[in-house]
Design a protein around this motif. Sequence first.
Motif, PDB file in Angstrom:
ATOM      1  N   ARG A  89      -9.051  -7.095   0.908  1.00  0.00           N
ATOM      2  CA  ARG A  89      -7.838  -6.437   0.449  1.00  0.00           C
ATOM      3  C   ARG A  89      -6.973  -6.101   1.657  1.00  0.00           C
ATOM      4  NH1 ARG A  89      -7.789  -0.913  -3.052  1.00  0.00           N
ATOM      5  NH2 ARG A  89      -5.540  -0.774  -3.164  1.00  0.00           N
ATOM      6  N   LYS A  90      -5.700  -6.458   1.555  1.00  0.00           N
ATOM      7  CA  LYS A  90      -4.807  -6.229   2.694  1.00  0.00           C
ATOM      8  C   LYS A  90      -4.240  -4.811   2.639  1.00  0.00           C
ATOM      9  CE  LYS A  90      -5.020 -10.541   4.045  1.00  0.00           C
ATOM     10  NZ  LYS A  90      -6.062 -10.887   4.969  1.00  0.00           N
ATOM     11  N   THR A  91      -3.985  -4.289   3.814  1.00  0.00           N
ATOM     12  CA  THR A  91      -3.318  -3.002   3.922  1.00  0.00           C
ATOM     13  C   THR A  91      -1.877  -3.141   3.441  1.00  0.00           C
ATOM     14  OG1 THR A  91      -4.675  -2.136   5.697  1.00  0.00           O
ATOM     15  CG2 THR A  91      -2.385  -1.456   5.689  1.00  0.00           C
ATOM     16  N   SER A  92      -1.410  -2.136   2.687  1.00  0.00           N
ATOM     17  CA  SER A  92      -0.020  -2.157   2.211  1.00  0.00           C
ATOM     18  C   SER A  92       0.805  -1.179   3.046  1.00  0.00           C
ATOM     19  CB  SER A  92       0.009  -1.740   0.741  1.00  0.00           C
ATOM     20  OG  SER A  92      -0.386  -0.386   0.629  1.00  0.00           O
ATOM     21  N   THR A  93       2.027  -0.959   2.615  1.00  0.00           N
ATOM     22  CA  THR A  93       2.775   0.154   3.199  1.00  0.00           C
ATOM     23  C   THR A  93       2.094   1.448   2.749  1.00  0.00           C
ATOM     24  OG1 THR A  93       4.194   0.192   1.276  1.00  0.00           O
ATOM     25  CG2 THR A  93       4.964  -1.093   3.163  1.00  0.00           C
ATOM     26  N   ASP A 115      -0.265   3.155  -2.745  1.00  0.00           N
ATOM     27  CA  ASP A 115      -0.333   2.370  -1.502  1.00  0.00           C
ATOM     28  C   ASP A 115      -1.655   2.673  -0.795  1.00  0.00           C
ATOM     29  OD1 ASP A 115       2.154   1.361  -1.977  1.00  0.00           O
ATOM     30  OD2 ASP A 115       3.165   2.408  -0.341  1.00  0.00           O
ATOM     31  N   LEU A 128      -4.346   1.944   2.680  1.00  0.00           N
ATOM     32  CA  LEU A 128      -4.693   1.415   3.998  1.00  0.00           C
ATOM     33  C   LEU A 128      -6.173   1.031   3.965  1.00  0.00           C
ATOM     34  CD1 LEU A 128      -3.024   4.098   6.314  1.00  0.00           C
ATOM     35  CD2 LEU A 128      -2.036   1.982   5.421  1.00  0.00           C
ATOM     36  N   THR A 137      -6.028   5.892   0.107  1.00  0.00           N
ATOM     37  CA  THR A 137      -5.018   5.608  -0.919  1.00  0.00           C
ATOM     38  C   THR A 137      -4.098   6.812  -1.083  1.00  0.00           C
ATOM     39  OG1 THR A 137      -6.682   4.297  -2.081  1.00  0.00           O
ATOM     40  CG2 THR A 137      -4.700   4.869  -3.313  1.00  0.00           C
TER      41      THR A 137
END
Length: 187
Positions: free
Chosen positions: A54-58, A64, A66, A85
């Motif tokens: 899972r990729k980190t988002s903003t 959102d 990390l 989150t």
Amino acid sequence: MLPERIHTQRLILRPLDNSDADDVLEYQSHSEVTQFVPWRPRTNEEGKPAAIIRKTSTFERKGDALVVGWELQAESKVIGQNILTLTSADERTANIGWVTNPHYWRNGYAAEATGAVIEQAFRLADLNRIDAHIDQRNPNSAALARRLGMTLEGVFKGASFIKGDGGWCDMWLYSIFAPGEESVIGV
Ligand SMILES: CC(C)(COP(=O)(O)OP(=O)(O)OC[C@H]1O[C@@H](n2cnc3c(N)ncnc32)[C@H](O)[C@@H]1OP(=O)(O)O)[C@@H](O)C(=O)NCCC(=O)NCCS
């Protein structure tokens, strides 16, 4: 946001990428891990074991997240991860989860990694409060929360669905506050 890489004594905390898939699958597919997390052992569309990177988002809106992988410096191997989150942008609150590859349990890695992530999140992401929801059958995780300085606030009754045996279970609510940000109205 957190820095791209955080160095602790034994770990490098960083985003995961596809080259970490084998390491990540080791813990994402382990039954001792998946029994207490929301997901089942990871598989691809054909049902074969496959990691989910899972990729980190903003980190600006509710939901959102990390994703922070823990690379063990001595082995150049990812042995665990946190997910932080954002649960409310206005109230500056987040939820944190943690997983260590069982082969590396009881070496202080979860405490080392998660302690650093929490410290940086309070300092750099301007959070006020971080909480963790822990299955009451998972005392190891509750012990980690206490080791991190989190306190038990209460229990969510029937808050989580038990995989496998199909029932609802109770969850402990642990939390920690940014230095100097404890609630001003106690009960
Ligand atoms: C919970 C978990 C992340 C702990 O990882 P870990 O790397 O073994 O944890 P650490 O070695 O950093 O231990 C930190 C503290 O947790 C406690 N702890 C961890 N494992 C424990 C165990 N098996 N028995 C008793 N206490 C334990 C200890 O108090 C330890 O503090 P100490 O060093 O003062 O003794 C790991 O057991 C795990 O991945 N479990 C499965 C996934 C999971 O349940 N995730 C959490 C969902 S809420």
